[in-house]
Scaffold this motif. Structure first.
Motif, PDB file in Angstrom:
ATOM      1  N   THR A 188       0.830  -1.206   0.000  1.00  0.00           N
ATOM      2  CA  THR A 188       0.000   0.000   0.000  1.00  0.00           C
ATOM      3  C   THR A 188       0.862   1.253   0.000  1.00  0.00           C
ATOM      4  N   PHE A 189       0.254   2.351  -0.470  1.00  0.00           N
ATOM      5  CA  PHE A 189       0.894   3.662  -0.521  1.00  0.00           C
ATOM      6  C   PHE A 189      -0.050   4.672   0.129  1.00  0.00           C
TER       7      PHE A 189
ATOM      8  N   ALA B  49      -7.785   9.113   4.955  1.00  0.00           N
ATOM      9  CA  ALA B  49      -8.171   8.502   3.677  1.00  0.00           C
ATOM     10  C   ALA B  49      -7.565   7.116   3.558  1.00  0.00           C
ATOM     11  N   ALA B  50      -8.239   6.245   2.833  1.00  0.00           N
ATOM     12  CA  ALA B  50      -7.749   4.882   2.644  1.00  0.00           C
ATOM     13  C   ALA B  50      -6.501   4.897   1.773  1.00  0.00           C
ATOM     14  N   PRO B  51      -5.540   4.014   2.029  1.00  0.00           N
ATOM     15  CA  PRO B  51      -4.322   3.973   1.211  1.00  0.00           C
ATOM     16  C   PRO B  51      -4.605   3.408  -0.180  1.00  0.00           C
ATOM     17  N   ALA B  52      -3.741   3.743  -1.121  1.00  0.00           N
ATOM     18  CA  ALA B  52      -3.828   3.167  -2.461  1.00  0.00           C
ATOM     19  C   ALA B  52      -3.094   1.830  -2.457  1.00  0.00           C
ATOM     20  N   VAL B  53      -3.616   0.854  -3.198  1.00  0.00           N
ATOM     21  CA  VAL B  53      -3.059  -0.498  -3.222  1.00  0.00           C
ATOM     22  C   VAL B  53      -2.337  -0.742  -4.539  1.00  0.00           C
ATOM     23  N   PHE B  54      -1.163  -1.349  -4.443  1.00  0.00           N
ATOM     24  CA  PHE B  54      -0.391  -1.719  -5.635  1.00  0.00           C
ATOM     25  C   PHE B  54      -1.157  -2.762  -6.437  1.00  0.00           C
ATOM     26  N   VAL B  55      -1.373  -2.494  -7.730  1.00  0.00           N
ATOM     27  CA  VAL B  55      -2.118  -3.403  -8.601  1.00  0.00           C
ATOM     28  C   VAL B  55      -1.169  -4.252  -9.438  1.00  0.00           C
ATOM     29  N   LYS B  56      -0.304  -3.581 -10.178  1.00  0.00           N
ATOM     30  CA  LYS B  56       0.652  -4.312 -11.021  1.00  0.00           C
ATOM     31  C   LYS B  56       1.734  -3.377 -11.521  1.00  0.00           C
ATOM     32  N   SER B  57       2.791  -3.984 -12.017  1.00  0.00           N
ATOM     33  CA  SER B  57       3.859  -3.216 -12.647  1.00  0.00           C
ATOM     34  C   SER B  57       3.540  -3.075 -14.135  1.00  0.00           C
ATOM     35  N   VAL B  58       3.557  -1.855 -14.620  1.00  0.00           N
ATOM     36  CA  VAL B  58       3.236  -1.600 -16.029  1.00  0.00           C
ATOM     37  C   VAL B  58       4.504  -1.669 -16.890  1.00  0.00           C
ATOM     38  N   LYS B  59       5.589  -1.049 -16.395  1.00  0.00           N
ATOM     39  CA  LYS B  59       6.844  -1.032 -17.143  1.00  0.00           C
ATOM     40  C   LYS B  59       7.992  -0.803 -16.173  1.00  0.00           C
ATOM     41  N   GLU B  60       9.063  -1.568 -16.334  1.00  0.00           N
ATOM     42  CA  GLU B  60      10.236  -1.391 -15.482  1.00  0.00           C
ATOM     43  C   GLU B  60      11.522  -1.428 -16.306  1.00  0.00           C
ATOM     44  N   ILE B  61      12.415  -0.473 -16.012  1.00  0.00           N
ATOM     45  CA  ILE B  61      13.764  -0.483 -16.564  1.00  0.00           C
ATOM     46  C   ILE B  61      14.696  -0.369 -15.358  1.00  0.00           C
ATOM     47  N   PRO B  62      15.039  -1.492 -14.748  1.00  0.00           N
ATOM     48  CA  PRO B  62      15.830  -1.455 -13.493  1.00  0.00           C
ATOM     49  C   PRO B  62      17.209  -0.830 -13.749  1.00  0.00           C
ATOM     50  N   TYR B  63      17.713  -0.062 -12.871  1.00  0.00           N
ATOM     51  CA  TYR B  63      17.059   0.642 -11.785  1.00  0.00           C
ATOM     52  C   TYR B  63      16.952   2.092 -12.195  1.00  0.00           C
ATOM     53  N   ASN B  64      16.262   2.304 -13.264  1.00  0.00           N
ATOM     54  CA  ASN B  64      16.170   3.613 -13.889  1.00  0.00           C
ATOM     55  C   ASN B  64      14.776   4.207 -13.703  1.00  0.00           C
ATOM     56  N   ILE B  65      13.771   3.490 -14.181  1.00  0.00           N
ATOM     57  CA  ILE B  65      12.406   3.998 -14.079  1.00  0.00           C
ATOM     58  C   ILE B  65      11.435   2.830 -14.016  1.00  0.00           C
TER      59      ILE B  65
ATOM     60  N   ILE C  40       6.964   2.128 -13.802  1.00  0.00           N
ATOM     61  CA  ILE C  40       5.603   2.663 -13.801  1.00  0.00           C
ATOM     62  C   ILE C  40       4.719   1.634 -13.105  1.00  0.00           C
ATOM     63  N   LEU C  41       4.110   2.047 -12.009  1.00  0.00           N
ATOM     64  CA  LEU C  41       3.294   1.143 -11.208  1.00  0.00           C
ATOM     65  C   LEU C  41       1.833   1.580 -11.252  1.00  0.00           C
ATOM     66  N   GLN C  42       0.946   0.626 -11.396  1.00  0.00           N
ATOM     67  CA  GLN C  42      -0.482   0.928 -11.341  1.00  0.00           C
ATOM     68  C   GLN C  42      -0.967   0.758  -9.907  1.00  0.00           C
ATOM     69  N   ILE C  43      -1.727   1.766  -9.409  1.00  0.00           N
ATOM     70  CA  ILE C  43      -2.301   1.681  -8.072  1.00  0.00           C
ATOM     71  C   ILE C  43      -3.818   1.802  -8.164  1.00  0.00           C
ATOM     72  N   SER C  44      -4.489   1.449  -7.075  1.00  0.00           N
ATOM     73  CA  SER C  44      -5.951   1.319  -7.116  1.00  0.00           C
ATOM     74  C   SER C  44      -6.694   2.638  -7.107  1.00  0.00           C
ATOM     75  N   THR C  45      -6.103   3.680  -6.532  1.00  0.00           N
ATOM     76  CA  THR C  45      -6.784   4.973  -6.444  1.00  0.00           C
ATOM     77  C   THR C  45      -5.750   6.086  -6.348  1.00  0.00           C
ATOM     78  N   ILE C  46      -6.203   7.328  -6.413  1.00  0.00           N
ATOM     79  CA  ILE C  46      -5.269   8.449  -6.340  1.00  0.00           C
ATOM     80  C   ILE C  46      -4.762   8.627  -4.919  1.00  0.00           C
ATOM     81  N   LEU C  47      -3.591   9.241  -4.791  1.00  0.00           N
ATOM     82  CA  LEU C  47      -3.054   9.603  -3.484  1.00  0.00           C
ATOM     83  C   LEU C  47      -3.606  10.978  -3.111  1.00  0.00           C
TER      84      LEU C  47
END
Length: 346
Positions: free
Chosen positions: A70-71, A79-95, A97-104
């Motif tokens: 969670t975040f 407010a309720a925390p946002a939950v990690f859904v999945k990794s969209v794109k990763e270029i370790p250890y550069n960038i 993109i993570l999908q979360i369940s709701t806005i922060l």
């Protein structure tokens, strides 16, 4: 994202909210599940921007049982925390993109932001190394008014530094009043171009001097690493610093006056030496019964290539055009010589 849009935030406030969703450290899916102690705190771009007071803008990341992560912001206010859904794109250890369940959410990030003070072009340019160019604008109030009329809708200015103006002064004095106005307007572009937009812009840029829908008074932008250059058909100027970057306006200092080909003569390009034609083969002896053999005369050399009609054609180098014209003449002449030899044999 519908929750953000439903709040009808101003553009400046929306920037802070979006910056809250960008962390200044790398977190891929694997790292999220290997947090020391099961949790960590990471800074967001909002926090590092200096607009976030105190500890706001920090994000608490927690790895729970069964792989749940969670975040939540430091000032979430229940407010309720946002939950990690999945990794969209990763270029370790550069960038990553993570999908979360709701806005922060963050009251500080969503707080109204006062609109910045209007940009005083001549004042800011005078303070940042472009005083001579600012004085040129002040001497032409009609031109300055055109710049100011575009401030609200979007304006990008490329102001030559004081050394560039001093070096150009003799040419400027020789221009007519109309030419001076066009030259000054040539340094303004309608619309806001951030450094990132300049680096990705591939089209020729219209300027405040461009008339109607015509393609005059244009130049192109080129990028070489972090360097950004402006290419007219006369000079190539490099952006040396960012004077103002405050949407909808931007001002950049450049190391040369931008000279349009509509006002100045395009410098002659040193022509590359054309390859010498191969020595002609000795003419074969005429057959005893050959009749009516005619010798073709070489064609008249082609005229000079026409200058490109637009800055979009900057890639067509003048030198290459000159060599191309010579090459076509040599090729045609060689073909005529071969034709004469063939006819002679027949």
């Amino acid at each position: 994202m519908g929750d953000i849009l439903a709040k009808h935030l101003s553009i400046l406030t929306l920037r802070n909210v979006l910056a809250l969703h960008i962390l200044t450290d790398y977190y891929g899916a694997k790292k999220l599940h290997q947090l020391t102690g099961g949790s960590t705190i990471s800074s967001s771009v909002f926090q590092s921007s200096g607009h976030a007071p105190g500890t706001t803008g920090y994000i608490n990341i927690t790895d729970h049982r069964r792989g749940k992560v969670t975040f939540i912001t430091e000032d979430a206010g229940g407010a309720a925390p946002a939950v990690f859904v999945k990794s969209v794109k990763e270029i370790p250890y550069n960038i990553s993109i993570l999908q979360i369940s709701t806005i922060l959410t963050s009251p500080e990030a969503e707080a109204p932001v006062a609109a910045p003070a209007p940009v005083n072009l001549t004042e800011v340019m005078s303070r940042k190394g472009c005083k001579a160019f600012a004085d040129m604008l002040l001497a032409r109030r009609d031109v300055l008014q055109t710049f100011q009329d575009n401030l609200d809708s979007g304006l990008t200015v490329f102001c030559p530094n004081d050394d560039a103006v001093a070096a150009f002064a003799p040419k400027y004095k020789n221009l007519t009043a109309e030419g001076k106005a066009s030259l000054l307007l040539y340094h303004g572009v309608p619309g806001y171009y951030s450094p990132q937009l300049l680096k990705t812009n591939a089209a020729a840029m219209s300027t405040l001097a461009t008339s109607g829908h015509s393609k005059n008074f244009h130049y192109s932008v080129r990028t070489d690493g972090d360097a950004i250059t402006l290419k007219t058909h006369i000079v190539t100027a490099t952006i040396t610093s960012t004077v103002v970057d405050q949407d909808p306006d931007a001002v950049y200092a450049v190391d040369k006056m931008l000279e349009p080909r509509e006002l100045f003569k395009v410098p002659e390009v040193v022509k590359a030496d054309a390859p010498a034609p191969a020595p002609a083969a000795p003419a074969p002896k005429k057959a005893k019964h050959a009749r009516g053999a005619k010798h073709a005369s070489p064609p008249t050399p082609a005229g000079p290539e026409e200058a490109p009609a637009d800055a979009d054609e900057e890639a067509s180098d003048n030198a290459a055009s000159s060599v191309g014209a010579a090459g076509r003449w040599l090729t045609t002449a060689a073909a005529a010589t071969v034709a004469t030899a063939v006819i002679s044999v027949l």
